[in-house]
Scaffold this motif. Structure first.
Motif, mmCIF file in Angstrom:
data_model
loop_
_atom_site.group_PDB
_atom_site.id
_atom_site.type_symbol
_atom_site.label_atom_id
_atom_site.label_comp_id
_atom_site.label_asym_id
_atom_site.label_seq_id
_atom_site.Cartn_x
_atom_site.Cartn_y
_atom_site.Cartn_z
ATOM 1 N N TYR A 190 127.444 41.799 -79.196
ATOM 2 C CA TYR A 190 127.292 43.246 -79.338
ATOM 3 C C TYR A 190 125.891 43.688 -78.915
ATOM 4 C CZ TYR A 190 127.119 47.904 -81.313
ATOM 5 O OH TYR A 190 126.968 49.265 -81.453
ATOM 6 N N ASN A 191 124.884 42.969 -79.360
ATOM 7 C CA ASN A 191 123.508 43.354 -79.051
ATOM 8 C C ASN A 191 123.193 43.222 -77.565
ATOM 9 O OD1 ASN A 191 122.948 43.945 -81.741
ATOM 10 N ND2 ASN A 191 122.294 41.857 -82.193
ATOM 11 N N TYR A 192 123.973 42.424 -76.844
ATOM 12 C CA TYR A 192 123.788 42.305 -75.395
ATOM 13 C C TYR A 192 124.293 43.542 -74.668
ATOM 14 C CZ TYR A 192 123.858 40.233 -70.701
ATOM 15 O OH TYR A 192 123.653 39.971 -69.364
ATOM 16 N N VAL A 193 125.335 44.176 -75.192
ATOM 17 C CA VAL A 193 125.964 45.293 -74.480
ATOM 18 C C VAL A 193 125.610 46.662 -75.053
ATOM 19 C CG1 VAL A 193 127.895 43.863 -73.730
ATOM 20 C CG2 VAL A 193 128.127 45.218 -75.816
ATOM 21 N N SER A 194 125.068 46.712 -76.282
ATOM 22 C CA SER A 194 124.783 48.016 -76.889
ATOM 23 C C SER A 194 123.609 47.926 -77.849
ATOM 24 C CB SER A 194 126.014 48.527 -77.651
ATOM 25 O OG SER A 194 125.732 49.753 -78.298
ATOM 26 N N LYS A 195 122.828 49.001 -77.908
ATOM 27 C CA LYS A 195 121.710 49.094 -78.848
ATOM 28 C C LYS A 195 122.017 50.069 -79.980
ATOM 29 C CE LYS A 195 119.404 46.263 -76.294
ATOM 30 N NZ LYS A 195 119.300 44.851 -76.735
ATOM 31 N N LYS A 196 123.213 50.650 -79.973
ATOM 32 C CA LYS A 196 123.596 51.610 -81.007
ATOM 33 C C LYS A 196 123.985 50.878 -82.293
ATOM 34 C CE LYS A 196 125.379 55.131 -77.814
ATOM 35 N NZ LYS A 196 126.564 55.956 -77.442
ATOM 36 N N LYS A 197 124.021 51.624 -83.407
ATOM 37 C CA LYS A 197 124.476 51.057 -84.663
ATOM 38 C C LYS A 197 125.952 50.698 -84.544
ATOM 39 C CE LYS A 197 121.090 53.360 -87.633
ATOM 40 N NZ LYS A 197 120.891 54.256 -88.792
ATOM 41 N N TYR A 198 126.328 49.627 -85.240
ATOM 42 C CA TYR A 198 127.680 49.103 -85.107
ATOM 43 C C TYR A 198 128.762 50.168 -85.244
ATOM 44 C CZ TYR A 198 125.582 44.439 -85.894
ATOM 45 O OH TYR A 198 124.833 43.290 -85.803
ATOM 46 N N ASP A 199 128.768 50.846 -86.379
ATOM 47 C CA ASP A 199 129.895 51.730 -86.698
ATOM 48 C C ASP A 199 130.106 52.824 -85.665
ATOM 49 O OD1 ASP A 199 130.134 50.182 -88.932
ATOM 50 O OD2 ASP A 199 129.889 51.800 -90.377
ATOM 51 N N SER A 200 129.048 53.517 -85.303
ATOM 52 C CA SER A 200 129.199 54.657 -84.388
ATOM 53 C C SER A 200 129.709 54.207 -83.021
ATOM 54 C CB SER A 200 127.869 55.415 -84.240
ATOM 55 O OG SER A 200 126.857 54.562 -83.720
ATOM 56 N N GLN A 201 129.160 53.103 -82.500
ATOM 57 C CA GLN A 201 129.569 52.619 -81.184
ATOM 58 C C GLN A 201 130.993 52.084 -81.207
ATOM 59 O OE1 GLN A 201 127.780 52.038 -77.628
ATOM 60 N NE2 GLN A 201 129.925 52.580 -77.876
ATOM 61 N N ILE A 202 131.308 51.279 -82.210
ATOM 62 C CA ILE A 202 132.635 50.647 -82.261
ATOM 63 C C ILE A 202 133.729 51.684 -82.463
ATOM 64 C CG2 ILE A 202 134.101 49.087 -83.602
ATOM 65 C CD1 ILE A 202 131.563 47.322 -83.951
ATOM 66 N N TYR A 203 133.500 52.654 -83.328
ATOM 67 C CA TYR A 203 134.508 53.710 -83.507
ATOM 68 C C TYR A 203 134.662 54.550 -82.238
ATOM 69 C CZ TYR A 203 135.419 52.892 -88.437
ATOM 70 O OH TYR A 203 135.823 52.345 -89.627
ATOM 71 N N GLN A 204 133.573 54.724 -81.509
ATOM 72 C CA GLN A 204 133.666 55.436 -80.227
ATOM 73 C C GLN A 204 134.524 54.652 -79.241
ATOM 74 O OE1 GLN A 204 129.891 56.572 -78.429
ATOM 75 N NE2 GLN A 204 130.818 56.628 -76.391
ATOM 76 N N TRP A 205 134.311 53.328 -79.178
ATOM 77 C CA TRP A 205 135.125 52.483 -78.296
ATOM 78 C C TRP A 205 136.600 52.527 -78.700
ATOM 79 C CZ3 TRP A 205 131.364 47.710 -78.583
ATOM 80 C CH2 TRP A 205 130.332 47.881 -77.638
ATOM 81 N N ILE A 206 136.851 52.428 -79.989
ATOM 82 C CA ILE A 206 138.236 52.454 -80.479
ATOM 83 C C ILE A 206 138.928 53.754 -80.072
ATOM 84 C CG2 ILE A 206 139.644 52.659 -82.578
ATOM 85 C CD1 ILE A 206 137.799 50.584 -83.873
ATOM 86 N N LYS A 207 138.238 54.855 -80.229
ATOM 87 C CA LYS A 207 138.809 56.159 -79.890
ATOM 88 C C LYS A 207 138.987 56.319 -78.385
ATOM 89 C CE LYS A 207 138.085 61.139 -80.490
ATOM 90 N NZ LYS A 207 137.186 62.190 -81.057
ATOM 91 N N THR A 208 137.961 55.956 -77.615
ATOM 92 C CA THR A 208 137.993 56.155 -76.163
ATOM 93 C C THR A 208 139.028 55.265 -75.490
ATOM 94 O OG1 THR A 208 135.643 56.752 -76.148
ATOM 95 C CG2 THR A 208 136.615 56.065 -74.043
ATOM 96 N N TYR A 209 139.091 54.004 -75.920
ATOM 97 C CA TYR A 209 139.932 53.022 -75.224
ATOM 98 C C TYR A 209 141.232 52.702 -75.973
ATOM 99 C CZ TYR A 209 135.750 52.316 -72.399
ATOM 100 O OH TYR A 209 134.663 52.505 -71.576
ATOM 101 N N LYS A 210 141.436 53.366 -77.114
ATOM 102 C CA LYS A 210 142.660 53.159 -77.912
ATOM 103 C C LYS A 210 142.836 51.680 -78.301
ATOM 104 C CE LYS A 210 145.093 57.209 -76.114
ATOM 105 N NZ LYS A 210 143.918 57.777 -75.427
#
Length: 314
Positions: A190-210
């Motif tokens: 995760y830290n290799y691909v994103s610097k955002k906090k876990y929850d906000s980024q992961i929920y964004q991915w879940i929503k965007t990519y279903k």
């Protein structure tokens, strides 16, 4: 039926932290997952390109002894990839993979009477990062998405040392999110691909990519499961660690086995698993991983040692 596709290699692991002595083990992220599923008595097919050299013969023999179906394997005179691994809780890897067997995977051919039976397909790690295997496997994922009802499970299991172009890889990573129904990542991935906090980024991915299921593993701090409905965190199992090689590969094998065991290998079922059963699933996967870490190399437990830990709440 479970389908696992990707790399096979030989792990040379420093012996008792002696920098001059190495022990060899059959390895590779996807091979480790296939091995763990074979020992758990899943109906598992492994797809890879395996060398005819003596390491390749070692790999073939090891998989056959552990209930892994090799009908789909390609053979080649290209040499086997070798990885040197530091014997640490968070091991460092050096890969010798130029023009080696799995890396040069550039085609696939799966008979209809096999691919129509696939319920889940799993992909992982350096076979998704090295060309031409990376593009071949993405094309295979697209094929499975179009022609089967298979769930797609992806564990990036990132090894920065083999990635030649980080910008390319980050764009490639978006394909994993686009096609994956189940995404499993370590905190290091995760830290290799994103610097955002876990929850906000992961929920964004879940929503965007279903994405149906996103699992973040945190080493000794446990794991977090995210769905479109809820979030669950469970603690890791305490164990005296010999090394952590294959820990994440065995963890995802535990998840896949549990889903298969309780007939949850379709999107509707996957999206309706209760919190209680997800906790049972994560605890089981953590235990599979912990038992592996108590031994050298990737050496996952057998079903006879795990039966009493399988729990399911109706």
């Amino acid at each position: 039926m479970i389908f696992v596709a990707g790399e096979n290699l030989i792990d040379s692991i420093s012996y008792k932290n002696n920098k001059n002595i190495f022990k060899t083990f059959v390895g590779g992220s996807t091979l480790n997952t296939a091995l763990a599923l074979g020992r758990l008595k899943s109906k598992i097919y492994f797809f890879s390109r395996i060398s005819n050299d003596f390491f390749g013969e070692m790999i073939i023999s090891h998989l056959r002894k552990n209930n892994v179906n090799l009908e789909l394997i390609q053979r080649t005179n290209d040499q086997t990839t070798v990885a040197f691994v530091s014997n640490k809780k968070k091991p460092e890897f050096i890969f010798y993979s130029k023009d080696t067997a799995f890396k040069n995977l550039n085609s696939f051919k799966i008979k209809k009477n096999i691919y129509t039976k696939i319920k889940l397909s799993h992909f992982s790690s350096i076979s998704l990062a090295l060309q031409p295997s990376a593009n071949t496997l993405i094309n295979l994922i697209k094929f499975l998405k179009k022609n089967t009802n298979s769930l797609i499970s992806i564990d990036p299991n990132i090894r920065p040392g083999v990635i030649e172009n980080k910008k390319w890889y980050l764009n490639h990573f978006k394909k994993f999110l686009h096609y994956g129904d189940i995404i499993k990542m370590s905190d290091e991935d995760y830290n290799y691909v994103s610097k955002k906090k876990y929850d906000s980024q992961i929920y964004q991915w879940i929503k965007t990519y279903k994405i149906s299921i996103f699992i973040l593993t945190l080493g000794e701090h446990g794991s977090i499961l995210y769905t479109q409905k809820f979030k669950i965190k469970v603690k890791a199992k305490k164990v005296i660690t010999k090394d952590s090689v294959g820990a994440g590969d065995c963890f995802i094998a535990g998840i896949i086995f549990y889903l298969e065991k309780f007939n949850n290998l379709d999107l509707m079922s996957l999206n309706n698993i209760s919190k209680t059963n997800w906790i049972n699933c994560l605890n089981f996967a953590n235990l599979v991983s912990a038992k592996n870490c108590s031994k050298e190399g990737c050496d996952p437990p057998f079903i006879k040692d795990m039966k009493k830990f399988i729990k399911f709440q109706k």
